[in-house]
Design a protein around this motif. Structure first.
Motif, PDB file in Angstrom:
ATOM      1  N   ARG A 169      10.211  -2.809 -13.600  1.00 31.29           N
ATOM      2  CA  ARG A 169      10.179  -1.113 -13.547  1.00 31.29           C
ATOM      3  C   ARG A 169       9.738  -0.880 -14.912  1.00 31.29           C
ATOM      4  NH1 ARG A 169      14.323   3.262 -14.464  1.00 31.29           N
ATOM      5  NH2 ARG A 169      13.267   5.044 -15.878  1.00 31.29           N
ATOM      6  N   ALA A 170       8.128  -1.861 -15.160  1.00 31.34           N
ATOM      7  CA  ALA A 170       7.215  -1.677 -16.268  1.00 31.34           C
ATOM      8  C   ALA A 170       6.656  -1.545 -14.860  1.00 31.34           C
ATOM      9  CB  ALA A 170       7.160  -3.106 -17.107  1.00 31.34           C
ATOM     10  N   GLY A 171       6.244  -1.732 -14.023  1.00 30.83           N
ATOM     11  CA  GLY A 171       5.036  -1.739 -13.046  1.00 30.83           C
ATOM     12  C   GLY A 171       5.820  -0.282 -12.845  1.00 30.83           C
ATOM     13  N   ALA A 172       6.471   0.752 -12.383  1.00 30.65           N
ATOM     14  CA  ALA A 172       6.343   1.762 -12.097  1.00 30.65           C
ATOM     15  C   ALA A 172       6.244   3.040 -13.519  1.00 30.65           C
ATOM     16  CB  ALA A 172       7.944   2.212 -11.524  1.00 30.65           C
ATOM     17  N   GLU A 173       6.913   2.198 -14.265  1.00 28.24           N
ATOM     18  CA  GLU A 173       6.249   3.571 -15.420  1.00 28.24           C
ATOM     19  C   GLU A 173       5.054   4.056 -15.156  1.00 28.24           C
ATOM     20  OE1 GLU A 173       8.532   4.476 -18.011  1.00 28.24           O
ATOM     21  OE2 GLU A 173      10.032   3.981 -17.652  1.00 28.24           O
ATOM     22  N   LEU A 174       4.357   2.173 -15.467  1.00 31.21           N
ATOM     23  CA  LEU A 174       2.764   2.265 -15.580  1.00 31.21           C
ATOM     24  C   LEU A 174       1.454   2.872 -14.410  1.00 31.21           C
ATOM     25  CD1 LEU A 174       2.272  -0.485 -18.269  1.00 31.21           C
ATOM     26  CD2 LEU A 174       2.423   1.789 -18.487  1.00 31.21           C
ATOM     27  N   GLY A 175       2.382   3.817 -13.394  1.00 38.35           N
ATOM     28  CA  GLY A 175       2.562   4.385 -12.105  1.00 38.35           C
ATOM     29  C   GLY A 175       2.049   3.658 -11.017  1.00 38.35           C
ATOM     30  N   ALA A 176       2.277   2.451 -11.255  1.00 36.01           N
ATOM     31  CA  ALA A 176       2.141   1.644  -9.452  1.00 36.01           C
ATOM     32  C   ALA A 176       2.686   2.168  -8.340  1.00 36.01           C
ATOM     33  CB  ALA A 176       3.079   0.599  -9.820  1.00 36.01           C
ATOM     34  N   ASP A 177       2.491   2.377  -7.354  1.00 32.11           N
ATOM     35  CA  ASP A 177       3.395   3.053  -6.154  1.00 32.11           C
ATOM     36  C   ASP A 177       4.331   2.252  -4.920  1.00 32.11           C
ATOM     37  OD1 ASP A 177       1.044   5.566  -6.114  1.00 32.11           O
ATOM     38  OD2 ASP A 177      -0.098   3.748  -6.150  1.00 32.11           O
ATOM     39  N   ILE A 178       3.314   0.485  -5.339  1.00 35.17           N
ATOM     40  CA  ILE A 178       4.219  -0.245  -4.478  1.00 35.17           C
ATOM     41  C   ILE A 178       4.585  -1.569  -6.117  1.00 35.17           C
ATOM     42  CG2 ILE A 178       4.956  -1.830  -2.886  1.00 35.17           C
ATOM     43  CD1 ILE A 178       2.738   0.295  -1.458  1.00 35.17           C
ATOM     44  N   ILE A 179       5.915  -2.556  -6.398  1.00 39.25           N
ATOM     45  CA  ILE A 179       6.269  -3.077  -7.386  1.00 39.25           C
ATOM     46  C   ILE A 179       5.987  -4.548  -6.647  1.00 39.25           C
ATOM     47  CG2 ILE A 179       7.549  -4.473  -8.960  1.00 39.25           C
ATOM     48  CD1 ILE A 179       5.823  -1.975  -9.874  1.00 39.25           C
ATOM     49  N   LYS A 180       5.797  -5.551  -6.845  1.00 41.59           N
ATOM     50  CA  LYS A 180       5.769  -7.023  -6.152  1.00 41.59           C
ATOM     51  C   LYS A 180       6.433  -7.885  -7.329  1.00 41.59           C
ATOM     52  CE  LYS A 180       3.487 -11.229  -4.393  1.00 41.59           C
ATOM     53  NZ  LYS A 180       2.318 -11.330  -4.301  1.00 41.59           N
ATOM     54  N   THR A 181       7.439  -8.237  -6.430  1.00 42.53           N
ATOM     55  CA  THR A 181       8.299  -8.880  -7.434  1.00 42.53           C
ATOM     56  C   THR A 181       9.015 -10.501  -7.325  1.00 42.53           C
ATOM     57  OG1 THR A 181       8.987  -9.266  -9.890  1.00 42.53           O
ATOM     58  CG2 THR A 181      10.489  -7.928  -8.130  1.00 42.53           C
ATOM     59  N   ASN A 182       9.194 -11.030  -7.948  1.00 45.64           N
ATOM     60  CA  ASN A 182      10.557 -11.776  -7.666  1.00 45.64           C
ATOM     61  C   ASN A 182      11.354 -11.771  -6.950  1.00 45.64           C
ATOM     62  OD1 ASN A 182       8.386 -14.303  -8.908  1.00 45.64           O
ATOM     63  ND2 ASN A 182       9.931 -14.363 -10.740  1.00 45.64           N
ATOM     64  N   PHE A 183      12.423 -12.597  -6.261  1.00 43.76           N
ATOM     65  CA  PHE A 183      13.848 -12.236  -5.452  1.00 43.76           C
ATOM     66  C   PHE A 183      14.459 -12.439  -6.268  1.00 43.76           C
ATOM     67  CE2 PHE A 183      17.112 -13.149  -2.411  1.00 43.76           C
ATOM     68  CZ  PHE A 183      17.463 -12.074  -2.481  1.00 43.76           C
ATOM     69  N   THR A 184      15.266 -12.038  -6.560  1.00 43.59           N
ATOM     70  CA  THR A 184      16.516 -12.760  -7.391  1.00 43.59           C
ATOM     71  C   THR A 184      17.753 -13.624  -7.290  1.00 43.59           C
ATOM     72  OG1 THR A 184      17.763 -10.185  -7.351  1.00 43.59           O
ATOM     73  CG2 THR A 184      15.943 -10.959  -9.301  1.00 43.59           C
TER      74      THR A 184
END
Length: 266
Positions: A169-184
């Motif tokens: 969510r932090a990445g989206a809040e700051l304007g990213a178009d796509i987020i890459k992160t860890n699988f839970t």
């Protein structure tokens, strides 16, 4: 729609399948952090193998573009990574910006990416850089992928749903178009990540897996949780057959195949 919005739409179609809205990316930016590791010594060969498998894009640092991209074989999307740190430094989690959006434009990039470690001692500086790069990327019509990882001395579990959701969510809040992160780890927990993030979320491949089944199962679960694809490096370019591994992942991501069906490609 203004010109920069048109440019971003055109570029996104080069790295995301227009029919599924999902992507298979193979990151090959490990040379800065780890040096010339196995699978990335011959860059032109490495890129060609995953392109032949149908990868939507590869992700590299600026200096590798001349050594391993386009001019031969099947075309593949180009993502330029803007962040860097080495495993030799005092804090590998401290990412710094090493390339500009403008330079990525001049190299023919279809997208750029930034790495942010939430929870690291340099979190504030990394977030500030992400915000600035998002502003510049928007002006140039350049899609921005934010690699958002909960990673630092106060993070007990990098795959725990609350911290992964926060990072995405932090990445989206700051304007990213796509987020890459860890699988839970599970469909239900990763669905919480995708539900809480207003932009597409793709998963990282992580360390070298013990089996093909482990990677295919992870990819399948992420797609069933409304994930937008995968960004898998070592488990592709260090595979005994990178081309077929990409084919298997693409079958899951773009066709909704089961891990068992996808494994037929291997």
């Amino acid at each position: 729609m203004n010109l920069s919005e048109i440019g971003k739409k055109v570029r996104l179609e080069r790295i995301m399948n227009r029919d599924t809205g999902r992507t298979v990316i193979v990151p090959m930016d490990h040379g800065i952090t780890q040096g010339p590791i196995e699978g990335l010594k011959d860059m032109s060969g490495a890129v060609n193998k995953v392109a032949e498998g149908g990868a939507n894009a590869v992700l590299v640092h600026k200096g590798i573009v001349r050594a391993g991209h386009r001019g031969y074989g099947r075309d593949v999307g180009l993502i330029i990574h803007l962040s860097g740190s080495t495993g030799l430094g005092p804090d590998p989690n401290r990412k710094t910006t090493v390339t500009s959006v403008e330079e990525a434009v001049s190299l023919g990039a279809d997208a750029v990416s930034v790495h942010v470690n939430l929870g690291s001692e340099s979190e504030a500086e990394q977030l500030q850089e992400l915000g600035k790069i998002a502003e510049t990327s928007a002006a140039w019509g350049m899609p921005l992928i934010a690699m958002m990882y909960p990673r630092g001395k106060n993070i007990e579990n990098e795959h725990e749903v609350e911290v992964v959701s926060h990072a995405a969510r932090a990445g989206a809040e700051l304007g990213a178009d796509i987020i890459k992160t860890n699988f839970t780890g599970t469909i239900s927990s990763f669905r919480e990540v995708t539900k809480g993030c207003p932009v597409p979320v793709i998963i990282a491949g992580g360390p070298k897996a013990e089996s093909n089944e482990e990677i295919l199962e992870m990819a399948s679960k992420s797609i069933r949780a409304q994930g937008a694809g995968v960004s898998i490096g070592r488990n592709v370019f260090q595979h005994k057959n990178p081309t077929n591994m990409v084919k298997a992942l693409s079958k899951i991501v773009h066709q909704g195949a089961t891990p068992e069906e996808a494994s037929e490609e291997l």
